[in-house]
Design an enzyme around this catalytic site. Sequence first.
Site, PDB file in Angstrom:
ATOM      1  N   ALA A   1       0.870  -1.158   0.035  1.00  0.00           N
ATOM      2  CA  ALA A   1       0.086   0.105   0.103  1.00  0.00           C
ATOM      3  C   ALA A   1       0.818   1.359  -0.136  1.00  0.00           C
ATOM      4  O   ALA A   1       1.999   1.436   0.661  1.00  0.00           O
ATOM      5  CB  ALA A   1      -0.948  -0.079   1.317  1.00  0.00           C
TER       6      ALA A   1
ATOM      7  N   GLY B   1       6.324   1.615   5.630  1.00  0.00           N
ATOM      8  CA  GLY B   1       7.249   0.552   5.416  1.00  0.00           C
ATOM      9  C   GLY B   1       7.389   0.630   3.744  1.00  0.00           C
ATOM     10  O   GLY B   1       8.388   0.556   3.200  1.00  0.00           O
ATOM     11  N   CYS B   2       6.207   0.933   3.071  1.00  0.00           N
ATOM     12  CA  CYS B   2       6.244   1.034   1.558  1.00  0.00           C
ATOM     13  C   CYS B   2       6.942   2.252   1.118  1.00  0.00           C
ATOM     14  O   CYS B   2       7.413   2.582   0.102  1.00  0.00           O
ATOM     15  CB  CYS B   2       4.752   0.952   0.862  1.00  0.00           C
ATOM     16  SG  CYS B   2       4.060  -0.740   1.326  1.00  0.00           S
ATOM     17  N   THR B   3       6.787   3.302   1.855  1.00  0.00           N
ATOM     18  CA  THR B   3       7.324   4.610   1.825  1.00  0.00           C
ATOM     19  C   THR B   3       8.854   4.485   1.841  1.00  0.00           C
ATOM     20  O   THR B   3       9.651   5.131   1.153  1.00  0.00           O
ATOM     21  CB  THR B   3       6.879   5.694   2.603  1.00  0.00           C
ATOM     22  OG1 THR B   3       5.436   5.974   2.319  1.00  0.00           O
ATOM     23  CG2 THR B   3       7.567   6.960   2.582  1.00  0.00           C
TER      24      THR B   3
ATOM     25  N   ALA C   1      10.066   2.633  -1.310  1.00  0.00           N
ATOM     26  CA  ALA C   1       9.962   3.473  -2.422  1.00  0.00           C
ATOM     27  C   ALA C   1      10.989   4.296  -2.492  1.00  0.00           C
ATOM     28  O   ALA C   1      11.696   4.688  -3.528  1.00  0.00           O
ATOM     29  CB  ALA C   1       8.665   3.981  -2.625  1.00  0.00           C
TER      30      ALA C   1
END
Length: 156
Positions: free
Chosen positions: A41, A46-48, A51
């Site tokens: 998401a 974590g995804c930030t 990325a």
Amino acid sequence: MTERLAPGDPAPEFSLPTDDGGTLTLKELRGRKVVLYAYPAAMTPGCTKQACDFRDNLASLQAAGYEVVGISPDTPAKLATFRERDAITFPLVSDRDKSVLTAYGAFGEKQLYGKTVTGVIRSTFVIDEQGAIERAFYNVKATGHVAKLRRDLGLD
């Protein structure tokens, strides 16, 4: 259990909407090495982090011949917000029905805080110039994965 890809398997083709309103197909990337990474998401911690790690390593990955593409079930509008908020400099594609994530073995049962849930399995795929899987990494960590990937690819 979701089928996992292995080196030598053909990378499943896709044509998906992007964060900038366009469409990206795997065929367009033929002739180049591709790092396709699946994340659960946009705009979560974590995804930030993941990325931003790819963003910060993009120039050296591209210098080594790799294109980076992120894939998640987020809407293109949410991906555009993510790109703008965090200055993401590579394409983000939207797989709303999760069919491409499933084809890559990156959607299915996983462990989350000790419980079995169904969702996106954080994964990274290295696809060669002919469209075959060179490497498939499943259940990767959001933090430190790009550094490990760089080592595995012989870039560090």
